[in-house]
Enzyme design. Structure first.
Site, PDB file in Angstrom:
ATOM      1  N   SER A  28      -3.754 109.142  26.436  1.00 54.64           N
ATOM      2  CA  SER A  28      -4.968 108.279  26.557  1.00 54.64           C
ATOM      3  C   SER A  28      -5.966 108.933  26.337  1.00 54.64           C
ATOM      4  CB  SER A  28      -5.027 107.207  27.314  1.00 54.64           C
ATOM      5  OG  SER A  28      -5.729 105.844  27.213  1.00 54.64           O
ATOM      6  N   HIS A  63       0.798 101.166  23.938  1.00 53.24           N
ATOM      7  CA  HIS A  63      -0.125 101.901  24.448  1.00 53.24           C
ATOM      8  C   HIS A  63       0.817 102.202  26.440  1.00 53.24           C
ATOM      9  CE1 HIS A  63      -3.984 104.567  25.175  1.00 53.24           C
ATOM     10  NE2 HIS A  63      -3.786 104.402  26.198  1.00 53.24           N
TER      11      HIS A  63
END
Length: 388
Positions: free
Chosen positions: A236, A349
């Site tokens: 990320s 995610h």
């Protein structure tokens, strides 16, 4: 209550309050917050006095050492909380006054017979402004300071988050494979106050890169890191910085960027945070200031990338969408840079490693990618270390 006469009880605490509970008698509150990478519980009186009642909390995640944790308060004031150490995942502890007792030892059967990597603090000063940057190294089992080891720089996400001296399966696996693992809280990290976190406001990635390079330099200066065998990875926000790093320097032999933002304009228009990202991270929409979006995009640096780079992403990632990872993979292919694209089926995610099989596969893929480019001399050193 009509909402009048409100007052701040923690205005003097330059930290984020992550959880709050009333005491049973209604005369104080208990709060959870991170302070310099240490998750604490504080008791706050109604006049604003804060007293630490427990520290060393750890979260339930296993793969990386993010700060966090949970707690509850009994009617008699006893605190139950998740406590963690660099050598163990979180267990249940209770605190009553100055006494702390660990109630569970959930992983002793698994880990007590294993030699784990040791987690040590590393003193780092940023080359930008000489600020202190908290950092740690995890050394391989059987570590010999007189030898040279390859190093993995692993970067946390967020970027508004923090790592701490906590247990990490990823780091222990990397250390067991013969690597020194370096991790740090560069500017922008939480738990160091608003000023430190906001140093990257509307300029991320930026000088956080310099903080990370300063940490690498500090690890090399310790004398046991091979400067010719450096590797980098992160997810990320850490994936953004990984892609940024290989666009800025060729000092790393290989990289793995996980669920990254590669093109801020396309991310802002495809992410599940379409109103949040432009407003708070840029201040303008992509078409209002395209140059700002482009100059902070790792894609703008792809022409300088020479580092073999693996791209890892979940095929159900809607925060940093799959299309960004595909752009980077395609760009590296066009540049002739060795690359690969690993799509994790069904992974979001936040859930890239939600299942143990996913976590194991990702860690194995990262080690395999680095082993492909790891220098022979240090590989032999690691083999000797492992045999000892």
């Amino acid at each position: 209550l009509d909402g009048s006469n409100s007052r701040s009880l923690t205005g003097s605490l330059d930290r984020t309050i992550d959880d709050v509970r009333w005491a049973h008698d209604g005369r104080s509150l208990y709060v959870r917050y991170d302070d310099r990478a240490n998750t604490r519980i504080g008791r706050v009186s109604l006049n604003g006095r804060i007293e630490t009642v427990a520290a060393g909390l750890g979260g339930s995640s296993l793969d990386r050492p993010y700060t966090g944790g949970q707690f509850s308060v009994a009617n008699n004031g006893t605190i139950a909380f998740t406590g963690s150490t660099p050598q163990r995942p979180a267990d249940i502890c209770v605190a009553r006054g100055a006494r702390i007792k660990q109630l569970t030892h959930l992983n002793d059967g698994l880990l007590s017979g294993k030699t784990l990597g040791e987690v040590k603090p590393l003193e780092v000063r940023s080359s930008v402004d000489q600020r202190d940057v908290d950092a740690w190294v995890v050394t391989p089992p059987g570590f010999d300071r007189s030898k040279k080891y390859p190093l993995i720089l692993e970067i946390h996400g967020g970027p508004f988050a923090a790592y701490g001296p906590l247990f990490s399966t990823d780091y222990q696996l990397y250390a067991a494979a013969g690597y020194v693992v370096l991790y740090a809280n560069p500017r922008g990290s939480t738990s160091y106050g608003a000023e430190f976190a906001n140093l990257i406001h509307h300029k991320y990635p930026g000088q956080d890169y310099d903080d990370l390079m300063s940490a690498v330099d500090a690890a090399i200066a310790e004398g046991y890191v091979d400067p010719d065998n450096l590797f980098v990875t992160g997810g990320s926000g850490g994936g953004v910085l990984t892609a940024w790093i290989v666009g800025k320097t060729t000092r790393f032999k290989a990289a793995v960027t996980q669920k990254p933002v590669i093109n801020w304009a396309s991310t802002a228009l495809t992410t599940d945070l379409p109103t949040f990202m432009p407003k708070y991270w840029f201040g303008k929409l992509p078409w209002e200031d395209p140059q700002a979006y482009w100059k902070r995009s790792p894609l703008s640096l792809v022409g300088s990338v020479k580092t073999p780079t693996l791209v890892v992403v979940g095929d159900q990632d809607f925060r940093t969408p799959l299309s960004d990872s595909e752009q980077y993979y395609q760009a590296l292919q066009l540049r002739g840079v060795p690359t690969g694209l690993m799509k994790v089926p069904g992974a979001s995610h936040g859930g890239l490693t939600a299942r143990p099989s996913q976590s194991a596969a990702r860690a194995s893929a990262i080690v395999a990618w680095f082993e492909k480019y790891r220098g022979k001399a240090t590989a032999e050193t690691a083999a000797k270390t492992a045999s000892n």
